[in-house]
Design an enzyme around this catalytic site. Structure first.
Site, PDB file in Angstrom:
ATOM      1  N   ASP A  96       0.650  -1.215   0.102  1.00  0.00           N
ATOM      2  CA  ASP A  96       0.058   0.138  -0.062  1.00  0.00           C
ATOM      3  C   ASP A  96       1.016   1.398   0.044  1.00  0.00           C
ATOM      4  O   ASP A  96       2.221   1.033   0.287  1.00  0.00           O
ATOM      5  CB  ASP A  96      -0.982  -0.116   1.311  1.00  0.00           C
ATOM      6  CG  ASP A  96      -1.716   1.341   1.391  1.00  0.00           C
ATOM      7  OD1 ASP A  96      -2.133   1.613   0.546  1.00  0.00           O
ATOM      8  OD2 ASP A  96      -1.834   1.765   2.650  1.00  0.00           O
ATOM      9  N   SER A 112      -2.507   1.537  -4.527  1.00  0.00           N
ATOM     10  CA  SER A 112      -3.008   2.433  -3.919  1.00  0.00           C
ATOM     11  C   SER A 112      -4.472   3.206  -4.343  1.00  0.00           C
ATOM     12  O   SER A 112      -4.602   3.155  -5.358  1.00  0.00           O
ATOM     13  CB  SER A 112      -1.943   3.759  -3.985  1.00  0.00           C
ATOM     14  OG  SER A 112      -2.459   4.923  -3.270  1.00  0.00           O
ATOM     15  N   ASP A 127      -0.329   5.057   0.813  1.00  0.00           N
ATOM     16  CA  ASP A 127      -0.702   5.972   2.019  1.00  0.00           C
ATOM     17  C   ASP A 127      -0.363   5.301   3.310  1.00  0.00           C
ATOM     18  O   ASP A 127      -0.957   4.323   3.437  1.00  0.00           O
ATOM     19  CB  ASP A 127      -1.952   6.424   1.874  1.00  0.00           C
ATOM     20  CG  ASP A 127      -2.144   7.325   0.556  1.00  0.00           C
ATOM     21  OD1 ASP A 127      -1.122   7.504  -0.248  1.00  0.00           O
ATOM     22  OD2 ASP A 127      -3.422   8.162   0.389  1.00  0.00           O
TER      23      ASP A 127
END
Length: 408
Positions: free
Chosen positions: A193, A281, A195
């Site tokens: 991922d 993402s 963030d």
């Protein structure tokens, strides 16, 4: 056939053997000297184990019994040699080889900062209570965290993982349990991922700051966390608040992105060890494409902000990357990389990553919410992304050695 003629792999349980232990201050030549001494007695080596801790060595050699009438001489010679090296020796008579390891073999990685004696005792006790036996313990790293690996046999991986993960949260340590085997060192695909995992920021919030709508974006995010909106609904609602923002803000946001500590080390080491690395993402390609180029990633996929006439339209284009989408992309990347799904590693922090973490061969929750930590195969709660390397069995020394290799 005499004991000295028996192949070490064929030593029956009733054949006499000797366990020769040498311990004292480590120095060059001890191992060679011991076996040179034993060579005069025509013994075969059944097993060897050597450990050095803070400059003190323990060397154990399990050997077949020497020819008749020579055991006493062997003992005297070994003790004399050890004394000449300012070491101590102990020789124990016994029968056969080590007892066979139990079925079910796992590797338990424990991370602590610090790793306390209390936590270590609790983990060892829990392994015993599950029916497991600790066959070997090895330190993987001493910084930025203490990482040790237990080789365990006699219990299957899943029940062992369930038992240890429960204890880990209480003890304030991280524990990862994986099945032992050659696959652990096979070439893999690692997908992260972005963030709050690869980077410290939430990209939508960086854009919102430039649009002056941080509070409104935060309200939508909170509603999604309460379950009032699903990811796709919350994405559209937040992106709509960016309508009219000048496209020049993209470069500003890219410059504001802060990598998570250890991110460069993790990716550089994986690449130099032959791994393929990708990111998925719920953020935006305007940022992930830049990260892919800067970090030398193999794969990257995210949502795309629509830009018309130099301004954001408040819409996204193309396939939405949501919870299910991340798992699909993991499978797609694995197929393109030629890596079985069982050889993949996924890293994430939020509920949006759960499908991906569960689909991967090893799912790692990184500084994640409790619900994600409980569902993942392993959890890391330290602020250093490169600690994930220890869960893959990579030592700190190997990380440092990888810095001298060329990326191919």
């Amino acid at each position: 056939m005499s004991a000295s003629q028996i192949s070490p792999s064929d030593v029956p349980a009733d054949v006499p053997t000797l366990l020769v232990k040498i311990f004292g201050k480590d120095r060059p030549g001890i191992t060679a000297g011991l076996f040179d001494t034993l060579a005069a007695y025509s013994v075969d080596v059944v097993d060897i184990e050597q450990v050095v801790t803070r400059g003190r060595m323990v060397l154990c050699a399990l050997v077949t019994e020497p020819p008749p009438n020579l055991e006493g001489d062997l003992r005297a010679t070994v003790h004399s040699w050890a004394e000449s090296m300012k070491m101590q020796a102990e020789i124990i008579s016994g029968l056969g080889d080590n007892r066979p390891r139990g079925l079910g073999r796992s590797l338990v990685t424990v991370l602590g900062h610090p790793l306390t004696a209390e936590a270590t005792a609790a983990i060892a006790a829990r392994i015993t209570k599950t029916g497991g036996n600790i066959d070997r313990i090895f330190r993987l790293a001493k910084y930025p965290v203490t990482a040790v690996e237990f080789a365990v046999s006699g219990v299957e991986t899943e029940p062992l993982r369930t038992a240890l993960v429960t204890d880990a949260a209480r003890l304030g340590i991280d524990v990862a349990v994986v099945a032992a085997g050659l696959y652990r060192r096979a070439q893999r695909l690692v997908v992260m991922d972005v963030d709050s995992t690869l980077i410290q920021d939430e990209v939508i919030e960086l854009f919102a700051a430039h649009a002056g709508c941080e509070d409104k974006v935060a309200e939508v995010t909170a509603a999604a966390m309460r379950g009032e909106l699903d990811f796709e609904q919350s994405l559209h609602a937040r992106v709509a608040l960016l309508e009219g923002l000048d496209a020049s803000v993209v470069d500003k946001v890219r410059s504001e992105v802060r990598l998570t500590p250890g991110a460069r080390t993790l990716i550089r080491t994986l690449k130099r060890l032959g791994y393929q690395v990708g990111v998925v993402s719920g953020g935006f390609t305007q940022v992930t494409d830049d990260l892919k180029e800067r970090l030398g990633l193999d794969f990257a996929h995210a949502n795309t902000l629509e830009i018309v006439d130099g301004r954001l339209t408040g819409k996204v284009t193309g396939e939405i990357v949501d919870r299910a989408g991340k798992a699909r992309l993991l499978r797609r990347f694995a197929a393109e990389a030629g890596v079985p799904l069982s050889q993949t590693v996924a890293i994430g922090d939020g509920a949006n990553d759960l499908d991906m973490l569960n689909a991967a061969g090893l799912g790692v929750a990184f500084n994640a919410k409790p619900v994600v930590r409980e569902a993942a195969h392993a959890a890391v709660n330290f602020p250093f992304l490169d600690t994930v390397l220890y869960l893959l069995g990579v030592t700190r020394e190997e990380v440092e050695a990888a810095d001298t290799l060329e990326i191919v």
